[in-house]
Each structure stands twice: as structure tokens, then as C-alpha cells.
Design a protein around this motif. Sequence first.
Motif, PDB file in Angstrom:
ATOM      1  N   LEU A  90       0.833  -1.203   0.000  1.00 15.83           N
ATOM      2  CA  LEU A  90       0.000   0.000   0.000  1.00 15.83           C
ATOM      3  C   LEU A  90       0.869   1.255   0.000  1.00 15.83           C
ATOM      4  O   LEU A  90       0.595   2.218  -0.723  1.00 15.83           O
ATOM      5  N   ASN A  91       1.938   1.238   0.793  1.00 15.09           N
ATOM      6  CA  ASN A  91       2.803   2.419   0.890  1.00 15.09           C
ATOM      7  C   ASN A  91       3.680   2.619  -0.337  1.00 15.09           C
ATOM      8  O   ASN A  91       4.284   3.690  -0.499  1.00 15.09           O
ATOM      9  N   ALA A  92       3.746   1.620  -1.212  1.00 12.03           N
ATOM     10  CA  ALA A  92       4.484   1.769  -2.469  1.00 12.03           C
ATOM     11  C   ALA A  92       3.557   2.114  -3.636  1.00 12.03           C
ATOM     12  O   ALA A  92       3.992   2.146  -4.784  1.00 12.03           O
ATOM     13  N   SER A  93       2.299   2.414  -3.327  1.00  9.42           N
ATOM     14  CA  SER A  93       1.280   2.590  -4.357  1.00  9.42           C
ATOM     15  C   SER A  93       0.917   4.056  -4.580  1.00  9.42           C
ATOM     16  O   SER A  93       1.298   4.940  -3.794  1.00  9.42           O
ATOM     17  N   PRO A  94       0.117   4.339  -5.627  1.00  8.44           N
ATOM     18  CA  PRO A  94      -0.372   5.704  -5.855  1.00  8.44           C
ATOM     19  C   PRO A  94      -1.238   6.238  -4.717  1.00  8.44           C
ATOM     20  O   PRO A  94      -1.408   7.456  -4.595  1.00  8.44           O
ATOM     21  N   VAL A  95      -1.771   5.344  -3.882  1.00  2.01           N
ATOM     22  CA  VAL A  95      -2.607   5.800  -2.768  1.00  2.01           C
ATOM     23  C   VAL A  95      -1.756   6.573  -1.757  1.00  2.01           C
ATOM     24  O   VAL A  95      -2.112   7.670  -1.316  1.00  2.01           O
ATOM     25  N   ARG A  96      -0.620   6.016  -1.390  1.00  2.00           N
ATOM     26  CA  ARG A  96       0.280   6.714  -0.459  1.00  2.00           C
ATOM     27  C   ARG A  96       0.762   8.024  -1.060  1.00  2.00           C
ATOM     28  O   ARG A  96       0.824   9.052  -0.383  1.00  2.00           O
ATOM     29  N   LYS A  97       1.078   8.017  -2.351  1.00  2.92           N
ATOM     30  CA  LYS A  97       1.549   9.235  -3.010  1.00  2.92           C
ATOM     31  C   LYS A  97       0.475  10.320  -2.983  1.00  2.92           C
ATOM     32  O   LYS A  97       0.771  11.499  -2.750  1.00  2.92           O
ATOM     33  N   LEU A  98      -0.776   9.915  -3.201  1.00  6.13           N
ATOM     34  CA  LEU A  98      -1.884  10.874  -3.153  1.00  6.13           C
ATOM     35  C   LEU A  98      -1.933  11.559  -1.793  1.00  6.13           C
ATOM     36  O   LEU A  98      -2.068  12.790  -1.710  1.00  6.13           O
ATOM     37  N   PHE A  99      -1.806  10.794  -0.721  1.00  8.69           N
ATOM     38  CA  PHE A  99      -1.845  11.369   0.620  1.00  8.69           C
ATOM     39  C   PHE A  99      -0.616  12.227   0.883  1.00  8.69           C
ATOM     40  O   PHE A  99      -0.732  13.357   1.377  1.00  8.69           O
ATOM     41  N   ALA A 100       0.567  11.703   0.578  1.00  4.86           N
ATOM     42  CA  ALA A 100       1.804  12.445   0.863  1.00  4.86           C
ATOM     43  C   ALA A 100       1.878  13.755   0.087  1.00  4.86           C
ATOM     44  O   ALA A 100       2.413  14.751   0.586  1.00  4.86           O
ATOM     45  N   ALA A 109     -11.240  10.411  -5.197  1.00  5.23           N
ATOM     46  CA  ALA A 109      -9.828  10.434  -5.591  1.00  5.23           C
ATOM     47  C   ALA A 109      -9.072   9.274  -4.954  1.00  5.23           C
ATOM     48  O   ALA A 109      -8.182   8.668  -5.582  1.00  5.23           O
ATOM     49  N   ILE A 110      -9.413   8.957  -3.703  1.00  5.77           N
ATOM     50  CA  ILE A 110      -8.782   7.827  -3.021  1.00  5.77           C
ATOM     51  C   ILE A 110      -9.124   6.529  -3.739  1.00  5.77           C
ATOM     52  O   ILE A 110      -8.260   5.682  -3.992  1.00  5.77           O
ATOM     53  N   ARG A 111     -10.388   6.385  -4.090  1.00  2.00           N
ATOM     54  CA  ARG A 111     -10.811   5.165  -4.788  1.00  2.00           C
ATOM     55  C   ARG A 111     -10.150   5.055  -6.164  1.00  2.00           C
ATOM     56  O   ARG A 111      -9.757   3.964  -6.587  1.00  2.00           O
ATOM     57  N   ALA A 112     -10.002   6.179  -6.842  1.00  4.80           N
ATOM     58  CA  ALA A 112      -9.334   6.164  -8.154  1.00  4.80           C
ATOM     59  C   ALA A 112      -7.869   5.764  -8.006  1.00  4.80           C
ATOM     60  O   ALA A 112      -7.317   5.045  -8.857  1.00  4.80           O
ATOM     61  N   ALA A 113      -7.225   6.202  -6.918  1.00  6.26           N
ATOM     62  CA  ALA A 113      -5.832   5.824  -6.687  1.00  6.26           C
ATOM     63  C   ALA A 113      -5.716   4.326  -6.406  1.00  6.26           C
ATOM     64  O   ALA A 113      -4.743   3.683  -6.830  1.00  6.26           O
ATOM     65  N   PHE A 114      -6.678   3.760  -5.713  1.00  4.85           N
ATOM     66  CA  PHE A 114      -6.688   2.307  -5.503  1.00  4.85           C
ATOM     67  C   PHE A 114      -6.857   1.572  -6.834  1.00  4.85           C
ATOM     68  O   PHE A 114      -6.197   0.555  -7.077  1.00  4.85           O
TER      69      PHE A 114
END
Length: 338
Positions: free
Chosen positions: A245-255, A266-271
Motif C-alpha cells: 500500500l505504501n508503495a502505491s499511488p494511494v500513499r503518493k496521493l496522501f503524501a 480520488a482515493i478510490r481512483a488511486a486504488f
Amino acid sequence: MQRHLSAFLLSALALALPILAGPSRADEPMQGLFKAHQACPALQSIRKQTNPGDVKLQPERSYKLLAKNKPDASYYRVEVEGASPPERWVPVDCGETANASGKAPEPAAPAEPGSAAGEGGRAYVFAVSWQPAFCEGLPDKTECRTQTADRFDATHFTLHGLWPQPRRLAYCGVPQADIEADRSKHWDRLPEPVLQPATRRALEQAMPGTASFLDRHEWVEHGSCFFEKSAEAYFSREVALIAQLNASPVRKLFADNIGRQIQASAIRAAFDAGFGAGAGERVRVACKRDGDRRLIVELTIGLRGDVGDNPSLSTLIAGASPTDAGCSAGLVDRVGLQ
């Protein structure tokens, strides 16, 4: 003739009175449980915002679910034992539902994505936290007092837990004394999970709550029901999942959006981008109020399948059932009390 007419009118009035006197509710009945994540006010009236007795829900406690205020619910009605009156309204983002059903049932929430071992394998909820938001409400916890802007959990998701489903699957073979210690939050009295040194180091980074013995609580309540009766297997696989999860676009979206608001869409799209089309439909966003801010505090992700030695988060998410999105939008909090 007049006597018969009077009798008829009295009879009609008697039939009408219960209808007129009864409550006029637009809410939709529900069944199941509501598990609180915050100490939210429990209101008697949504419109008037009244709260006799200044009643608040207890975090991590489950309450009987009675109704929702409308199809696209903003409040749930729950039963709070000991309150007067006991039926109270609480915001939907105060917690999550389990086994929820009613006249217009919502999609299954991550707290209950499916049976524990039905077709398609075992079911789980994978709960991950955004630590700065968690610490806004509990600043005195050891892991919160020591948090810094350059520490891992300032910009990465952290482990809350991996919960075998259904939610009643808990404390498997656990001595009663440990159950009582866990429920009274005396987690320091619980046995320490036996882990390899490398697993312990990885877990302490991924789960800063180990400083407050969160690992002991998670192992006793949930890990004891993992299909492999091994703390090493349970925690090492959790660590592997959150690393993905932390190597994914989801973590990047948050960071990339610390200090800004993001939408659940947006979170769902990143998943979807990180774990395959439809993955976002298996994710629920949990928020909490902090003054006039609404913070994203946790994501609960439905999983189904075998969490083996080399678990694939994409595969496990794909096997789960869709759920409601939960909180529609919230702020990505930064380290430190705001």
C-alpha cells in the motif's frame, strides 16, 4: 340515526388517534451493529442538536443499530444503554457498521465484507491509519508524543489491524483473564507476541502503536483467529500488505496532499490505479472531527482469499465485496496538534 352517526365518528376517531399520536419518522429502519471510532455526541434530535445527559459514544465499542435518517445517510440511530432516552443519533463518520441491513440495505461495509470462510476463501478487513490524524485525538499516547515530521508515520500509512471476518470472530482460544485485560485496555498486561527480530523491527515501523502495546491487543483479539496460529505469520503478512500500500499511488496521493482536503472518489481512483479496476470500491474512508476540520483518520479495505507467505494486496482486494465509500472527503493532516 344520530346515535349511530355519533358512534361511527367516535370509532373513526379512535382509529385515527394512534396514527396522529405516533412518531412521524422519515428514517429507515436498520439492523446490525455500529462500532464507534470516536467519542461522538449521541443526539436526541438532529435538528435541535440536543443531547440530554451530554452522552458520548465510547470508542471501539459496538452499539445496536436502529435506523438511518435518509437513504444517503448522514446519521445513524443507535441504542445507547444507560442513556435517557436510549435511542440516539450519531454521525455516520463516527464509526462503521457491521452486519447492517434494513428496508433499503447499504452495500456491505468493510467491517463485514463476507463470511469467514465461504466461497472464494477467508474474508478480512485490513485497517490502516493516517497517524497524524489519529494523534490529534490522542496526543498523550507514547507514539504521538514522540512523532516528528521526518518519521516514517508522518508520510506513510500505518497498521491498525487485519481482522478476520465476521466481526464476532474474536478472542479465539484466549484465556478469560487476557480477554478482560484487553477489554479494560490494560494492554501492557497481555502477553507479547513472539516474533523474529526482523519482523519486530518492521512491525515497530509500520505500527507505531506498538509503543502503547497495540500489537498485543491486535494479536489477542484478532490474530488469535488467524488461520495460522502464529504471531510471526500474522504480523509478517500484515507488514507485507502495508508495504504494498505504501508503495502505491494511494500513499503518493496522501503524501502529496498533506494539509489539503481530498475526496473519497480520488482515493478510490488511486486504488484502481495501484491495484486494478474496481479496487477502490472495496475501500471505505473513515473521518473524524477536529474542531472545524474533518480529518481522514483511517481506511478500511475489504480482502478475501488466502493471506499466505507472499500475499498480493491486489488479488486479495479483488476477491472482496464492494462497500460504501464512507466519508466523502477529508483533510490529510500533518504532524503536530493543529
